[in-house]
Write a protein that holds these residues in place. Structure first.
Motif, PDB file in Angstrom:
ATOM      1  N   LEU A 176     -10.127  -2.071   3.237  1.00  0.00           N
ATOM      2  CA  LEU A 176      -9.240  -0.970   3.655  1.00  0.00           C
ATOM      3  C   LEU A 176     -10.039   0.147   4.332  1.00  0.00           C
ATOM      4  O   LEU A 176      -9.610   0.718   5.314  1.00  0.00           O
ATOM      5  CB  LEU A 176      -8.502  -0.375   2.454  1.00  0.00           C
ATOM      6  N   ASN A 217      -2.206  -5.451  -1.568  1.00  0.00           N
ATOM      7  CA  ASN A 217      -2.438  -4.204  -2.302  1.00  0.00           C
ATOM      8  C   ASN A 217      -1.604  -4.131  -3.584  1.00  0.00           C
ATOM      9  O   ASN A 217      -0.901  -5.074  -3.921  1.00  0.00           O
ATOM     10  CB  ASN A 217      -2.202  -3.011  -1.373  1.00  0.00           C
ATOM     11  N   ASN A 244       0.862  -1.191   0.000  1.00  0.00           N
ATOM     12  CA  ASN A 244       0.000   0.000   0.000  1.00  0.00           C
ATOM     13  C   ASN A 244       0.899   1.243   0.000  1.00  0.00           C
ATOM     14  O   ASN A 244       1.319   1.734   1.049  1.00  0.00           O
ATOM     15  CB  ASN A 244      -0.908  -0.027   1.234  1.00  0.00           C
ATOM     16  N   GLN A 296      -2.772  -2.298   5.883  1.00  0.00           N
ATOM     17  CA  GLN A 296      -4.080  -2.959   5.975  1.00  0.00           C
ATOM     18  C   GLN A 296      -4.459  -3.164   7.453  1.00  0.00           C
ATOM     19  O   GLN A 296      -4.501  -4.301   7.947  1.00  0.00           O
ATOM     20  CB  GLN A 296      -4.063  -4.309   5.254  1.00  0.00           C
ATOM     21  N   ALA A 336      -5.505   4.328  -3.237  1.00  0.00           N
ATOM     22  CA  ALA A 336      -5.094   2.941  -2.977  1.00  0.00           C
ATOM     23  C   ALA A 336      -6.186   1.971  -3.434  1.00  0.00           C
ATOM     24  O   ALA A 336      -5.901   0.926  -4.031  1.00  0.00           O
ATOM     25  CB  ALA A 336      -4.790   2.753  -1.494  1.00  0.00           C
ATOM     26  N   GLN A 337      -7.445   2.330  -3.185  1.00  0.00           N
ATOM     27  CA  GLN A 337      -8.570   1.470  -3.583  1.00  0.00           C
ATOM     28  C   GLN A 337      -8.696   1.381  -5.110  1.00  0.00           C
ATOM     29  O   GLN A 337      -8.919   0.302  -5.658  1.00  0.00           O
ATOM     30  CB  GLN A 337      -9.869   2.001  -2.993  1.00  0.00           C
ATOM     31  N   ILE A 376      -6.226  -0.963  -6.633  1.00  0.00           N
ATOM     32  CA  ILE A 376      -6.561  -2.376  -6.420  1.00  0.00           C
ATOM     33  C   ILE A 376      -7.538  -2.833  -7.506  1.00  0.00           C
ATOM     34  O   ILE A 376      -7.359  -3.885  -8.126  1.00  0.00           O
ATOM     35  CB  ILE A 376      -7.163  -2.582  -5.012  1.00  0.00           C
TER      36      ILE A 376
END
Ligand code: ZN
Length: 240
Positions: A236, A41, A12, A187, A219-220, A223
């Motif tokens: 997350l 991640n 991450n 995480q 970050a999301q 993914i």
């Protein structure tokens, strides 16, 4: 001397960069990494690069180990397994060689660092209870040891017996032993989405458990874009 202790970065990058900036702002001059740099991640290579740039002591985590295997060890659940397969495909040979070279535990200054437990560090057991901590304390030769793996910041103190504290500040007192979980940068699983790490102020005998906001949305998105399981993005935000 102020050490910043980082665990379970798990690829991450947004969380890692926020933590590094926060630690520097808080005058940390030394860094330590408790393993699981990769897994879950979307930025394993970049996170390895950032950690290597720190030129600091690093110990191996179970995801670091699993990422270097050519075939699955079948130790992971389905979600972790899908992520580690993706990670294997997205790491270079040099990254894997570096992960493979990491030790399971290390003495730094006058304390110890390990990813999972001191009694059987390569078995990747989880320390959640006082009983789990007792086993580890038996092998702890220094007053303070930092560990990770559970992604839950927690402090175990051995005095007459062993007790557990969830606190933000720990004063290190003589004749006691401390087994301190630094939480997870990438995480967290204690219901708090903010990145977690520890600061150990050696001169003042003080350990601080710190939380830092980071760019969660980016970050999301990474993914999702990487084709990693969507649940990894959702968790997350929940800190689970
Ligand atoms: Zn982990």
């Amino acid at each position: 001397m102020r050490f910043a202790i980082l665990s379970d970065i798990h690829a991450n990058l947004e969380a890692l960069e926020a933590v590094l900036a926060d630690a520097r702002e808080r005058r940390c001059s030394r860094f330590l990494c408790l393993g699981d740099v990769v897994g879950y991640n979307a930025n394993p290579r970049e996170c390895i690069e950032r950690v290597r740039e720190l030129d600091c002591p690093v110990v191996k985590g179970n995801h670091d180990e699993e990422a270097t295997l050519s075939a699955s060890s079948e130790r992971f659940n389905e979600l972790a397994e899908r992520a580690i397969q993706w990670t294997r495909d997205n790491l270079g040979d040099q990254d894997k060689e570096w992960l493979r070279s990491l030790p399971l535990q290390k003495r730094v200054h006058d304390f110890t660092i390990v990813h999972a437990t001191l009694d059987t560090p390569g078995q990747w057991g989880y320390v959640f209870s006082n009983l789990d901590a007792v086993a580890s304390f038996t092998y702890q030769r220094t007053a303070v040891c930092f560990f990770g793996h559970t992604h839950v910041p927690m402090v175990f103190i051995r005095d007459q017996g062993v007790r557990q504290e969830r606190t933000e500040h720990v004063r290190i007192e003589p004749a006691k032993k401390y087994f301190i979980n630094a939480g997870s940068v990438g995480q967290p699983r204690d219901g708090n989405w903010r990145a977690a790490y520890c600061i150990y102020d050696i001169e003042n005998n003080l350990v601080e458990l710190v939380r830092v906001k980071y760019d969660l949305a980016t970050a999301q998105k990474k993914i999702s874009k990487a084709g990693l399981p969507q649940l990894l993005a959702e968790r997350l935000a929940m800190g689970r």
